[in-house]
Design a protein around this motif. Structure first.
Motif, mmCIF file in Angstrom:
data_model
loop_
_atom_site.group_PDB
_atom_site.id
_atom_site.type_symbol
_atom_site.label_atom_id
_atom_site.label_comp_id
_atom_site.label_asym_id
_atom_site.label_seq_id
_atom_site.Cartn_x
_atom_site.Cartn_y
_atom_site.Cartn_z
ATOM 1 N N ILE A 11 6.797 -32.913 23.986
ATOM 2 C CA ILE A 11 6.078 -32.457 22.793
ATOM 3 C C ILE A 11 7.079 -32.056 21.719
ATOM 4 O O ILE A 11 7.861 -31.124 21.898
ATOM 5 C CB ILE A 11 5.165 -31.257 23.132
ATOM 6 C CG1 ILE A 11 4.239 -31.624 24.292
ATOM 7 C CG2 ILE A 11 4.360 -30.831 21.912
ATOM 8 C CD1 ILE A 11 3.499 -30.439 24.867
ATOM 9 N N GLU A 12 7.040 -32.737 20.597
ATOM 10 C CA GLU A 12 7.976 -32.454 19.517
ATOM 11 C C GLU A 12 7.461 -31.331 18.622
ATOM 12 O O GLU A 12 6.257 -31.174 18.403
ATOM 13 C CB GLU A 12 8.200 -33.713 18.668
ATOM 14 C CG GLU A 12 8.863 -34.866 19.419
ATOM 15 C CD GLU A 12 9.094 -36.071 18.529
ATOM 16 O OE1 GLU A 12 8.686 -36.012 17.347
ATOM 17 O OE2 GLU A 12 9.677 -37.061 19.012
ATOM 18 N N ASP A 13 8.397 -30.554 18.099
ATOM 19 C CA ASP A 13 8.108 -29.535 17.070
ATOM 20 C C ASP A 13 7.065 -28.513 17.530
ATOM 21 O O ASP A 13 6.254 -28.045 16.722
ATOM 22 C CB ASP A 13 7.636 -30.201 15.771
ATOM 23 C CG ASP A 13 8.664 -31.179 15.214
ATOM 24 O OD1 ASP A 13 9.859 -30.882 15.332
ATOM 25 O OD2 ASP A 13 8.257 -32.221 14.692
ATOM 26 N N ALA A 14 7.081 -28.168 18.803
ATOM 27 C CA ALA A 14 6.125 -27.188 19.315
ATOM 28 C C ALA A 14 6.747 -25.800 19.350
ATOM 29 O O ALA A 14 7.966 -25.650 19.515
ATOM 30 C CB ALA A 14 5.664 -27.588 20.715
ATOM 31 N N THR A 15 5.916 -24.788 19.188
ATOM 32 C CA THR A 15 6.323 -23.413 19.418
ATOM 33 C C THR A 15 6.081 -23.101 20.888
ATOM 34 O O THR A 15 4.969 -23.258 21.382
ATOM 35 C CB THR A 15 5.509 -22.443 18.543
ATOM 36 O OG1 THR A 15 5.730 -22.765 17.164
ATOM 37 C CG2 THR A 15 5.911 -21.007 18.807
ATOM 38 N N ILE A 16 7.118 -22.678 21.591
ATOM 39 C CA ILE A 16 7.026 -22.490 23.035
ATOM 40 C C ILE A 16 7.262 -21.031 23.400
ATOM 41 O O ILE A 16 8.219 -20.398 22.941
ATOM 42 C CB ILE A 16 8.031 -23.387 23.785
ATOM 43 C CG1 ILE A 16 7.751 -24.862 23.469
ATOM 44 C CG2 ILE A 16 7.963 -23.144 25.299
ATOM 45 C CD1 ILE A 16 8.715 -25.828 24.118
#
Length: 285
Positions: free
Chosen positions: A76-81
């Motif tokens: 998953i790109e550009d996700a807040t984790i």
């Protein structure tokens, strides 16, 4: 308690509105000394024994936070984790607020509150949020605990297809009605569950589709909020997309490729193929 909670009702059976109600009754977090923070997502109350600022180290078959984060970042790109450590000091408070919800039928309360916890009891977790899509990894100590978690979710979906959540907020009462429908899903995982959910309140409608996959001791759930109404075929098309993403995350973690099997041909198609083959044979002769 942070407002990000409202975006993290990830399990297929959880009512997203449950956490929305929870957040609306909480103030902004107050910084605490780690020694004063209560740990764990168990029943509200209890003493301070064993309190700690960070989640326990992985035990049994659990993945580390770094492993779970890496799998999410790969897919998953550009996700807040976030992970268990980010939630650990708040889990008891979240659980306490969830226990204030009224749920009808009453025997659906345990299902709603357990599903709405961002980190299930006995698990470590990492959660990715990217726009309207959220994906969570829940890593249990053994396959039996993970299987029980998914089975409880499936049982809740079947038992609580329609339920109402009520929250008393000072002099006001907030109420939401939720309908859950199980969707057909194919997956190479050992367990798979897909649903679409509709929650209606005075603030409007909330719609989402969610998929939960389990392989051994690892559970991955992916949910997408949608604005426009969808018929069942459209919901199942979205479920296929969510299953594929969840399967990629799961594959990264379990070290083997999790691929959904091809659909079996309909009986009518088989008959047509057979008829065509016979006709071709007669023509050749």
């Amino acid at each position: 308690m942070t407002s990000r909670t409202s975006a993290l009702a990830l399990a297929a059976s959880a009512s997203a509105f449950a956490l929305t109600l929870l957040v609306s009754s909480c103030s902004e977090p107050v910084d605490q000394d780690p020694a004063q923070q209560q740990a764990g997502g168990g029943p509200a109350g209890g003493g301070m024994a064993g309190a700690q600022a960070r989640a326990p180290e992985p035990a049994g078959s659990q993945h580390s936070h770094d492993e779970m984060r890496s799998a999410l970042e790969t897919v998953i790109e550009d996700a807040t984790i976030t992970d268990t450590d980010d939630w650990w000091s708040s889990l008891r408070d979240i659980n306490r607020e969830l226990q204030k919800l009224q749920v009808a039928p009453t025997d659906c309360k345990a299902f709603v509150t357990a599903s709405a916890l961002p980190v299930p009891t006995g698990a470590l977790a990492a959660i990715a949020e990217n726009g309207s899509r959220r994906t969570a990894v829940h890593s249990f100590e053994d396959a039996e605990a993970a299987q029980l978690y998914v089975q409880n979710e499936a049982d809740g979906v079947e038992r609580c297809e329609e339920h109402t959540i009520i929250r008393e907020l000072e002099e006001n009462q907030v109420e939401a009605e939720t309908t859950i429908e199980e969707l057909e899903i194919r997956s190479g995982a050992e367990d798979a569950l897909a649903v679409r959910r509709l929650t209606e309140s005075e603030d409007g409608l909330q719609r989402d589709v969610a998929v939960v996959l389990r392989h051994s001791s690892t559970v991955v759930g992916t949910a997408e909020s949608v604005e426009d109404p969808m018929d069942k075929d459209e919901a199942e098309e979205l479920a296929v997309e969510l299953e594929a993403e969840a399967a990629r995350v799961l594959s990264e973690l379990v070290g083997e490729e999790i691929v959904a099997p091809e659909p079996e041909p309909d009986d009518d198609e088989d008959d047509e193929d057979d008829d065509g083959s016979e006709e071709d044979s007669e023509a050749d002769s």
